[in-house]
Design an enzyme around this catalytic site. Structure first.
Site, mmCIF file in Angstrom:
data_model
loop_
_atom_site.group_PDB
_atom_site.id
_atom_site.type_symbol
_atom_site.label_atom_id
_atom_site.label_comp_id
_atom_site.label_asym_id
_atom_site.label_seq_id
_atom_site.Cartn_x
_atom_site.Cartn_y
_atom_site.Cartn_z
ATOM 1 N N LYS A 53 0.846 -1.198 0.000
ATOM 2 C CA LYS A 53 0.000 0.000 0.000
ATOM 3 C C LYS A 53 0.882 1.250 0.000
ATOM 4 O O LYS A 53 1.942 1.267 0.645
ATOM 5 C CB LYS A 53 -0.905 -0.034 1.246
ATOM 6 C CG LYS A 53 -1.952 1.068 1.296
ATOM 7 C CD LYS A 53 -2.911 0.833 2.471
ATOM 8 C CE LYS A 53 -3.955 1.929 2.586
ATOM 9 N NZ LYS A 53 -4.897 1.715 3.696
ATOM 10 N N SER A 128 -9.791 1.830 2.767
ATOM 11 C CA SER A 128 -8.919 2.562 1.874
ATOM 12 C C SER A 128 -7.886 1.690 1.159
ATOM 13 O O SER A 128 -7.273 2.142 0.195
ATOM 14 C CB SER A 128 -8.183 3.645 2.671
ATOM 15 O OG SER A 128 -7.357 3.034 3.662
ATOM 16 N N SER A 152 -10.060 -0.603 6.927
ATOM 17 C CA SER A 152 -9.511 -0.468 5.578
ATOM 18 C C SER A 152 -8.833 -1.693 4.992
ATOM 19 O O SER A 152 -8.494 -1.707 3.810
ATOM 20 C CB SER A 152 -8.524 0.701 5.528
ATOM 21 O OG SER A 152 -9.245 1.890 5.418
HETATM 22 N N1 GLN Z 1 -13.325 4.348 6.413
HETATM 23 C C1 GLN Z 1 -12.582 4.634 7.593
HETATM 24 C C2 GLN Z 1 -12.078 6.061 7.555
HETATM 25 O O1 GLN Z 1 -12.297 6.689 6.587
HETATM 26 C C3 GLN Z 1 -11.462 3.659 7.770
HETATM 27 C C4 GLN Z 1 -10.226 3.990 7.047
HETATM 28 C C5 GLN Z 1 -9.066 3.106 7.393
HETATM 29 O O2 GLN Z 1 -9.209 2.058 8.029
HETATM 30 N N2 GLN Z 1 -7.869 3.554 7.017
HETATM 31 O O3 GLN Z 1 -11.497 6.552 8.457
#
Ligand code: GLN
Length: 452
Positions: A53, A128, A152
């Site tokens: 990532k 994400s 995410s």
């Molecule tokens: N959707 C969540 C956020 O926007 C989780 C994101 C994540 O786990 N990096 O914060």
């Protein structure tokens, strides 16, 4: 694509060949899962390629968190997990697309454009870590690393139909992970199946003195070598909270419970406080920490710097206004607000108290059950470009973020498909450092869901 455990037996020439194929497929693919560049796609190394990532530092690579503000930042060092990969005959290979600074649930907010779901390219892969999951499920990566602050890893794995682990907080080094919300962030594997996930977790886990929140009590034993799908567990199932999911997710949930009973595990209803409080506590905490973590991107040290600067203040304002996208700016603003004097007690401190209470509830639940079975998201993968408000997006994290607030582990596995053949995933949540239990149970389910 070859499984990770089979790739471990390949010779150098075969690995080189796989790398060439991955490059070709990544370039031809419509998924936009890879951020294509030369430095991250070198074939000279003979180790097994793992997709990374774009928020994990790899020496010599451009690392940008999918953001304009970090364009041009070349990492001078390897993250802890990258050192661990290299020590285990694995190597970083390719940058995975992601939501800007890991803020989001769809992988649409990247400066490189949206990633698409391999099961239906008119849909999002989740986020994400959408690039990591789309590449693994789409057959263009053997396995990948993602990060999970509030879902995410698990949610994109669920939307794409692959396996993802959010490890116990502190069991995988955060050294070199570009921080979104430091008390919630954790790096974890996204893989084609449960056994591969155990292998990759074994490779990356462990104490790292360079990360002050790394936990020296992280078990050292190999999970993969001890996998045992015959063990029987006490499974907690949700009574009230399941109603937040749509009808097809609920159906898949209840069908899975029937299978779990048939396999000889015991089932018991558990209740949490209203999971809407998870959302409030999570978004206040994560935005507060993000506003502080992202203060370092000011045009002085990392990546992009805006042109035509007259003075220092101008440098900060222009670089940050130009470099951050809308969602990131929104979170920096709200984060600063909830930390400001006068509001800190009402919002930030209150969120910490709620977080404490959530941790307490989980610890009570784990007194007489081993694993909580939960949906990952209330729905299957939405369409790309679906216009939903930021608040609606935050609400879709209702099942995943409690796990991060409590720092406990959770693995997501595909369990069914809906009428349109889109994957439905479920997550198995355990107590701190109980990953072995999660993997044993996940393997038992995976083996009995074959062909579903
Ligand atoms: N959707 C969540 C956020 O926007 C989780 C994101 C994540 O786990 N990096 O914060």
């Amino acid at each position: 694509m070859i499984k990770l455990r089979d790739a471990l037996n390949l010779g150098n020439d075969e690995i080189q060949e796989i790398k060439k194929q991955i490059i070709q497929k990544a370039k031809d693919s419509k998924l936009n899962a890879y951020i294509i560049d030369e430095d991250s796609l070198q074939i000279k190394d003979n180790r097994i390629p793992i997709l990374i990532k774009d928020n994990i530092n790899v020496k010599g690579w451009e690392i940008t968190c999918g953001s304009k503000i970090l364009k041009g930042y070349k990492s001078p060092y390897n993250a802890g997990v990258i050192d661990n990969l290299l020590n285990n005959n694995l190597a970083p290979f390719g940058r995975a697309n992601m939501d800007e600074f890991a803020m989001g649930s769809t992988s649409e907010s990247s400066i490189y454009g949206a990633t698409k779901n391999p099961k239906d390219i008119s849909r999002v892969p989740g986020g994400s870590s959408g690039g990591s999951a789309a590449a693994v499920a789409g057959g263009i990566a053997i396995a990948a690393l993602g990060s999970d602050t509030g879902g995410s890893i698990r949610q994109p794995a669920g939307y794409c139909g692959c396996v993802g682990l959010k490890p116990t907080y502190g069991s995988v080094s955060r050294y070199g992970l570009i921080a979104y919300s430091s008390s919630l962030d954790v790096i974890g594997p996204i893989t084609q199946d449960v056994s591969d996930c155990a292998i990759l977790f074994d490779c990356i886990k462990g104490y790292d003195k360079r990360d002050s929140t790394s936990n020296p009590n992280t078990p050292k034993e190999s999970i993969f070598n001890n996998l045992n799908e015959k063990r029987k567990f006490r499974i907690g199932i949700l009574k009230e909270a399941i109603k937040n999911a749509n009808i097809e997710i609920q159906e898949a949930y209840f069908n899975l419970i029937e299978l779990i009973k048939k396999l000889g595990h015991s089932v018991k209803e558990v209740d949490m406080m209203d999971t809407n409080y998870h959302i409030s506590s999570y978004y206040i905490t994560s935005m507060a920490e993000a506003s502080s973590n992202l203060a370092r991107f000011d045009g002085v040290r990392y990546g992009n710097r805006s042109k035509d600067i007259r003075n220092l203040k101008d440098l900060y304002i222009k670089t940050r206004s130009d470099g951050f996208g809308d969602e990131v700016k929104r979170r920096i603003l709200i984060g600063n607000f909830v930390l400001s004097s006068g509001y800190c007690d009402a919002y930030y401190l209150k969120a910490q108290k709620v977080r404490d209470y959530i941790c307490f509830q989980y610890s009570e639940i784990f007194k007489d059950i081993d694993i909580i079975l939960s949906p990952i998201a209330p729905n299957v993968a939405p369409k790309l470009g679906d216009k939903i408000s930021p608040l609606e997006m935050y609400l879709s994290d209702i099942y995943t973020i409690g796990v991060n607030l409590a720092g406990i582990p959770s693995i997501s596995i595909p369990v069914a498909t809906n009428k349109e053949n889109l994957p439905i995933g479920m997550q198995l949540i355990g107590n701190h450092f109980n990953e072995q239990i999660l993997f044993d149970f996940a393997l038992n389910l995976e083996n009995n869901l074959k062909g579903v």
